[in-house]
Write a protein that holds these residues in place. Sequence first.
Motif, PDB file in Angstrom:
ATOM      1  N   MET A   1       0.850  -1.204   0.000  1.00  0.00           N
ATOM      2  CA  MET A   1       0.000   0.000   0.000  1.00  0.00           C
ATOM      3  C   MET A   1       0.879   1.245   0.000  1.00  0.00           C
ATOM      4  O   MET A   1       1.710   1.445   0.885  1.00  0.00           O
ATOM      5  CB  MET A   1      -0.849  -0.103   1.262  1.00  0.00           C
ATOM      6  CG  MET A   1      -2.068   0.779   1.400  1.00  0.00           C
ATOM      7  SD  MET A   1      -3.243   0.929   0.142  1.00  0.00           S
ATOM      8  CE  MET A   1      -3.898   2.520   0.596  1.00  0.00           C
ATOM      9  N   GLU A   2       0.739   2.099  -1.027  1.00  0.00           N
ATOM     10  CA  GLU A   2       1.556   3.296  -1.180  1.00  0.00           C
ATOM     11  C   GLU A   2       1.507   4.201   0.047  1.00  0.00           C
ATOM     12  O   GLU A   2       2.518   4.700   0.518  1.00  0.00           O
ATOM     13  CB  GLU A   2       1.079   4.052  -2.420  1.00  0.00           C
ATOM     14  CG  GLU A   2       2.039   5.131  -2.872  1.00  0.00           C
ATOM     15  CD  GLU A   2       1.506   5.859  -4.079  1.00  0.00           C
ATOM     16  OE1 GLU A   2       0.450   6.490  -3.957  1.00  0.00           O
ATOM     17  OE2 GLU A   2       2.143   5.800  -5.149  1.00  0.00           O
ATOM     18  N   GLN A   3       0.283   4.379   0.598  1.00  0.00           N
ATOM     19  CA  GLN A   3       0.078   5.248   1.765  1.00  0.00           C
ATOM     20  C   GLN A   3       0.971   4.832   2.931  1.00  0.00           C
ATOM     21  O   GLN A   3       1.576   5.666   3.582  1.00  0.00           O
ATOM     22  CB  GLN A   3      -1.387   5.169   2.217  1.00  0.00           C
ATOM     23  CG  GLN A   3      -2.365   5.750   1.234  1.00  0.00           C
ATOM     24  CD  GLN A   3      -2.816   7.143   1.619  1.00  0.00           C
ATOM     25  OE1 GLN A   3      -3.017   7.415   2.796  1.00  0.00           O
ATOM     26  NE2 GLN A   3      -2.957   8.011   0.649  1.00  0.00           N
ATOM     27  N   ASN A   4       1.027   3.543   3.168  1.00  0.00           N
ATOM     28  CA  ASN A   4       1.808   3.050   4.303  1.00  0.00           C
ATOM     29  C   ASN A   4       3.309   3.198   4.077  1.00  0.00           C
ATOM     30  O   ASN A   4       4.067   3.388   5.021  1.00  0.00           O
ATOM     31  CB  ASN A   4       1.461   1.599   4.606  1.00  0.00           C
ATOM     32  CG  ASN A   4       0.093   1.489   5.254  1.00  0.00           C
ATOM     33  OD1 ASN A   4      -0.387   2.462   5.837  1.00  0.00           O
ATOM     34  ND2 ASN A   4      -0.544   0.344   5.106  1.00  0.00           N
ATOM     35  N   ILE A   5       3.708   3.134   2.821  1.00  0.00           N
ATOM     36  CA  ILE A   5       5.133   3.335   2.499  1.00  0.00           C
ATOM     37  C   ILE A   5       5.520   4.777   2.813  1.00  0.00           C
ATOM     38  O   ILE A   5       6.562   5.057   3.396  1.00  0.00           O
ATOM     39  CB  ILE A   5       5.409   3.004   1.007  1.00  0.00           C
ATOM     40  CG1 ILE A   5       5.114   1.522   0.756  1.00  0.00           C
ATOM     41  CG2 ILE A   5       6.848   3.341   0.620  1.00  0.00           C
ATOM     42  CD1 ILE A   5       4.984   1.153  -0.698  1.00  0.00           C
ATOM     43  N   ILE A   6       4.644   5.704   2.439  1.00  0.00           N
ATOM     44  CA  ILE A   6       4.945   7.128   2.671  1.00  0.00           C
ATOM     45  C   ILE A   6       4.892   7.453   4.164  1.00  0.00           C
ATOM     46  O   ILE A   6       5.712   8.202   4.683  1.00  0.00           O
ATOM     47  CB  ILE A   6       3.936   8.019   1.891  1.00  0.00           C
ATOM     48  CG1 ILE A   6       4.030   7.729   0.386  1.00  0.00           C
ATOM     49  CG2 ILE A   6       4.215   9.494   2.162  1.00  0.00           C
ATOM     50  CD1 ILE A   6       2.919   8.335  -0.438  1.00  0.00           C
ATOM     51  N   LYS A   7       3.910   6.845   4.847  1.00  0.00           N
ATOM     52  CA  LYS A   7       3.676   7.185   6.257  1.00  0.00           C
ATOM     53  C   LYS A   7       4.708   6.550   7.173  1.00  0.00           C
ATOM     54  O   LYS A   7       4.392   5.704   8.003  1.00  0.00           O
ATOM     55  CB  LYS A   7       2.267   6.729   6.659  1.00  0.00           C
ATOM     56  CG  LYS A   7       1.512   7.778   7.463  1.00  0.00           C
ATOM     57  CD  LYS A   7       0.049   7.483   7.488  1.00  0.00           C
ATOM     58  CE  LYS A   7      -0.435   6.988   8.828  1.00  0.00           C
ATOM     59  NZ  LYS A   7      -1.893   6.834   8.851  1.00  0.00           N
ATOM     60  N   GLN A   8       5.940   6.959   7.001  1.00  0.00           N
ATOM     61  CA  GLN A   8       7.007   6.478   7.877  1.00  0.00           C
ATOM     62  C   GLN A   8       7.656   7.667   8.556  1.00  0.00           C
ATOM     63  O   GLN A   8       7.655   8.778   8.018  1.00  0.00           O
ATOM     64  CB  GLN A   8       8.071   5.734   7.063  1.00  0.00           C
ATOM     65  CG  GLN A   8       7.573   4.428   6.489  1.00  0.00           C
ATOM     66  CD  GLN A   8       8.678   3.743   5.717  1.00  0.00           C
ATOM     67  OE1 GLN A   8       9.729   3.455   6.272  1.00  0.00           O
ATOM     68  NE2 GLN A   8       8.448   3.505   4.429  1.00  0.00           N
ATOM     69  N   GLU A   9       8.236   7.422   9.718  1.00  0.00           N
ATOM     70  CA  GLU A   9       8.842   8.483  10.509  1.00  0.00           C
ATOM     71  C   GLU A   9       9.811   9.339   9.680  1.00  0.00           C
ATOM     72  O   GLU A   9       9.827  10.560   9.771  1.00  0.00           O
ATOM     73  CB  GLU A   9       9.557   7.858  11.722  1.00  0.00           C
ATOM     74  CG  GLU A   9       9.969   8.837  12.808  1.00  0.00           C
ATOM     75  CD  GLU A   9       8.808   9.621  13.422  1.00  0.00           C
ATOM     76  OE1 GLU A   9       7.681   9.091  13.517  1.00  0.00           O
ATOM     77  OE2 GLU A   9       9.034  10.795  13.784  1.00  0.00           O
ATOM     78  N   LYS A  10      10.607   8.668   8.825  1.00  0.00           N
ATOM     79  CA  LYS A  10      11.624   9.407   8.060  1.00  0.00           C
ATOM     80  C   LYS A  10      11.002  10.365   7.037  1.00  0.00           C
ATOM     81  O   LYS A  10      11.649  11.297   6.573  1.00  0.00           O
ATOM     82  CB  LYS A  10      12.586   8.435   7.364  1.00  0.00           C
ATOM     83  CG  LYS A  10      11.942   7.553   6.306  1.00  0.00           C
ATOM     84  CD  LYS A  10      12.986   6.711   5.580  1.00  0.00           C
ATOM     85  CE  LYS A  10      12.331   5.623   4.781  1.00  0.00           C
ATOM     86  NZ  LYS A  10      12.287   5.558   3.430  1.00  0.00           N
ATOM     87  N   ASN A  11       9.736  10.118   6.699  1.00  0.00           N
ATOM     88  CA  ASN A  11       9.085  10.979   5.704  1.00  0.00           C
ATOM     89  C   ASN A  11       8.233  12.091   6.334  1.00  0.00           C
ATOM     90  O   ASN A  11       7.563  12.835   5.639  1.00  0.00           O
ATOM     91  CB  ASN A  11       8.199  10.134   4.784  1.00  0.00           C
ATOM     92  CG  ASN A  11       9.016   9.163   3.950  1.00  0.00           C
ATOM     93  OD1 ASN A  11      10.190   9.431   3.662  1.00  0.00           O
ATOM     94  ND2 ASN A  11       8.417   8.043   3.592  1.00  0.00           N
TER      95      ASN A  11
END
Lengths: 254, 73, 374
Positions: A1-11
């Motif tokens: 899921m693209e959303q979950n890839i983006i939703k990371q602390e580093k981002n």
Amino acid sequence: MEQNIIKQEKNKVYQKSKLLIDRVMHYCPGCSHGTVHKILAETIEELGIQEKTIGISPVGCAVLLYEYIDIDWQEAAHGRAPALATAVKRLYPDKYVFTYQGDGDLASIGTGEIIHACNRGENITVIFINNAIYGMTGGQMAPTTLEGMQTSTTPRGRSHIETGFPIKITEMIAMLPGVVYATRQSVDTASAVRKTKKAFLKAFKSQELKKGTSFIEIVSTCNSGWKMTPVEANHWMRENMFPVFPVGDIKDLI
Amino acid sequence: MAVKGVIEVEVELCKGCGVCIDNCPTETIALSKSVNGRGYNFAYPENPESCTGCTNCAIVCPDTVITVYRAKV
Amino acid sequence: MTEKILLKGNEAVALAAIRCGCDAYFGYPITPQSEILETLIEQHPEKQTGMVVLQAESETAAINMLYGGAACGKKVMTSSSSPGISLMAEGISYIAGAELPCIIVNVMRGGPGLGTIQPGQADYFQTVKGGGHGDYRLIALAPASVQEMNDFVELGFDLAFKYRNPVMIVTDGVIGQMMEKVQLSPSKPRLTDQEIEKLYGDWATTGKPAYRKRNIATSLDLDPGKQEQFNMHLRKKYLEIERNEVRYEPFMCEDAEYILVAYGLSARVCRKTVELAREAGIKAGLIRPVTLFPYPYKAIESVVPRVKGILTVEMSAGQMTEDVALAVKGKIPVWFHGRTGGMLPSPEDVFSLLKNIINGTFDSADVPGINYQL
């Protein structure tokens, strides 16, 4: 899921300042106070001056400001914040001292204190919220209420014949030699908030130069007092407040 | 590669003022039809795929309830 | 021993402040106390101890500067005279409500309104019964000599910090202006932030370090329950002050049949009256309240069973005398003699009145001023 890839602390590119205390602010939805509080907290956090900052909170809607930002506070009587700030700064010349005042506080009942603190060139930062109305007491006329503007004490619209003109106190303050920086900003758009944040950083940093007072007016909304939605209030402010209180630097000697 | 963003709204703290919506350049955000525990129609990403992570919404939010993430995908 | 020098009462206050490690003075000129500000500026303590001295733009600003400085845990002082103290009333209430220590000196003049620049004692009610809004008390010290003007500054700071409460040194234009020899107090350095924290706790707003919660100097609590709790806490504190801090000076009271009660300059006058009376074989004594709050009710009450009556003397139309009456509880007569408008009581007039009382001719109206029986 693209959303979950983006939703990371580093981002993470925007998060709440650590200095903002986890508490729901008592302000009405859309109130400019909340946005300015946030800028204030971010400024103190970014400059790393939490341990060296003392804030003076006002009487008015922002009376509980000390409940929202994690620094030491003094709660002043109506209009008297610049006097408290004067003493604190004189006793602690190397700490960062600011007042946060509304239009009734600063431009009406506390006119004497602000003029003289600025005239002495106290090395403090003054944050002045101008929403042209008394929010806390229920929408009465402020010294900055526009001509023709309806409030609970100018139900037929403010007339200069009866109650004078909207006072341009920042222009008056800027005339004083003790003032090194006087600017008028707003927080209605993202770019306006970014500009205001820059002004805050500059004003607080300028305390280190010990050259005089830094003064930031924020033309603000009081949508409850103005009886509009928050979004309408922002549009109304741009259309009606900005012609009388134009945003931009008024004086910059830093 | 495109810059994509994700916003996270703390639903229970949102007062539904709508200032974020007015400031969103990509019409990502809308007010929900349902209300939160305090009775406000809260902001939510109605069109999440259009978000660029510009942070405008978070910056203007008076209650600082929006966290923003951005990445190239 | 420190040196003994000739000083005005006002000058003594200023020098005592510097010598006891006062951190800041904020004031606004008003007769008859301007020498306090002038002496401090002339002494330039910034160069000696680092003490801040600033002429404020008004009494309102001065008292709020005091609020800001006191909230930093610093020893701060202001001074004024009656009309100026009225202007300060708002700030005094806030300082009391925020439980902050400070000294306010009131060198009283006659009133009401602009009144006169001549001495008076008509701010008794304002000092001990309120003045500002809300339920608060000031610890009130009433010097009757230039030496006490000196001594009460350090005592005032000790009490102010002990109870975290504003202290008023309440005196009159005569004590402020007259010159006497004074034994100066030894000089002490100003306290550091660390010393303040160690001695008085970490409540001061000095910038929030990581190891403690943020400190807030405020008198606001919107929760009625909490506000009531706070008022109960204040009441407890004031009761403790009443238990521990009553100060008064008895003079020839042991065998007295008539007692005079007076403070400040009036007490000096009455002391002379007692001497005149004793010379004439009249057993008179004097109780001089040194603290007006807490008031020496018990000291007065204790003489009631053995005296015939009490005469209160004030430079007012009758204020402290109501507290004398409270102590006496109607058991013996209380008479009052007051001079106002800047007129001073004289030992001879008070003596005449005392003789009239003894002769049963109190109402003969041959003594100038305001005379009545309560």
